[in-house]
Design an enzyme around this catalytic site. Structure first.
Site, PDB file in Angstrom:
ATOM      1  N   SER A  23       0.711  -1.120   0.052  1.00 23.11           N
ATOM      2  CA  SER A  23       0.216  -0.001   0.153  1.00 23.11           C
ATOM      3  C   SER A  23       0.731   1.152  -0.028  1.00 23.11           C
ATOM      4  CB  SER A  23      -1.020  -0.073   1.203  1.00 23.11           C
ATOM      5  OG  SER A  23      -2.022   0.858   0.992  1.00 23.11           O
ATOM      6  N   ASP A  55      -6.025  -3.440  -1.748  1.00 19.69           N
ATOM      7  CA  ASP A  55      -4.820  -3.308  -0.853  1.00 19.69           C
ATOM      8  C   ASP A  55      -4.199  -4.612  -0.477  1.00 19.69           C
ATOM      9  OD1 ASP A  55      -3.701  -2.395   1.364  1.00 19.69           O
ATOM     10  OD2 ASP A  55      -5.737  -2.455   2.690  1.00 19.69           O
TER      11      ASP A  55
END
Length: 281
Positions: free
Chosen positions: A37, A158
């Site tokens: 991320s 994510d």
């Protein structure tokens, strides 16, 4: 082989940006880098050898109307302005040196989550070419506030959902000493999410993703137990903020962000002699 593992955490990742800024000053580059991320996003400027860029894109543009905005959520189903972050900024406003990034000798792995299976997927810079930012964007696409990214026939989100701190992947790839940059203070543990029921409805097309979201807290806590034990044994070197300065994942206060960024920089500077000794041992 020494490695560098970079946790995500949304805007809390400015701590990581500060640590990496000092690493660049000291010309410290590890042969293996894996990011999740925001950690993957900040790794691009680090590996491209662009001091100051991470600070400019994360703090200098924080008041841009498209950076973090409820309007984005209404118009595009994304709280963060993903086109701004992964197109306008790197290609026009604060250009990322793509040539330098691709020429960098370090391995760079980006972690994402397969929405169908819920499993982590890892993408190597060497195989991505011009698609590096597409995968970083996927790794940064948070549940509920970002749409998934379609890549190679898969819907990705994510990386922190399925592998928040990819120590297992790093060890599997042959690292023996790993620096880990965390974005939460020592002892932090997650609790079961109150949004699981909502996730089952919101992502009913992706049962694997909902299972991964349901297990995320336990996976995170197990991973933290593992790396804390490795830290006690001297097998990893961890940077973590002692004070988060109240910074949240969606923080827009530049004063708070600056404090956390500076803490990352000062922590790296303060601990650098110890880090060098550890790396040489």
């Amino acid at each position: 082989m020494n490695g560098l593992i970079l946790e995500g955490g949304g805007m809390r990742g400015v701590y990581t940006a500060g640590v990496l800024e000092y690493f660049m000053e000291k010309n410290l580059y590890l042969p293996y880098v894996i990011g999740v991320s925001a950690g993957a996003s900040y790794a691009t400027s680090y590996l491209a050898r662009q001091p100051g860029r991470n600070r400019e894109v994360s703090i200098g543009y924080i008041h841009h109307p498209d950076y973090i905005s409820p309007r984005n959520l209404l118009r595009k189903r994304e709280l963060f302005g993903m086109d701004l972050l992964f197109d306008e900024l790197p290609n026009q406003l604060v250009p990322l040196d793509f040539d330098a990034l691709h020429a960098a000798p370090e391995q760079f792995w980006i972690t994402a989550t397969d929405c169908v299976t819920g499993d982590p997927l890892y993408y190597d810079k060497a195989e991505l070419g011009s698609d590096v930012l597409s995968l970083v964007r996927a790794s940064c696409s948070l549940p509920f506030v970002s749409p998934g990214v379609i890549y190679d026939g898969k819907t990705l989100m994510d990386g922190g959902i399925s592998d928040p701190i990819p120590i297992g992947k790093a060890l599997q790839d042959g690292t023996d000493k790993n620096i880990i940059v965390l974005t939460k203070s020592a002892g932090h543990r997650k609790k079961p999410s109150r949004l699981i029921r909502s996730a089952r409805l919101f992502y009913k097309r992706y049962p694997g993703l909902t299972v991964a979201l349901e297990k995320r807290w336990a996976l995170y806590n197990e991973t933290m137990e593992r790396i804390e034990e490795m830290e006690r044994e001297g097998d990893v070197f961890i940077f973590r903020p002692t004070d988060d300065h109240g910074v949240t994942r969606t923080e827009r206060d530049p004063v708070k962000l600056e404090k956390l960024y500076n803490q990352g920089y000062s922590d790296a500077k303060r601990q650098y002699a110890g880090l060098e000794t550890w790396l040489e041992s």
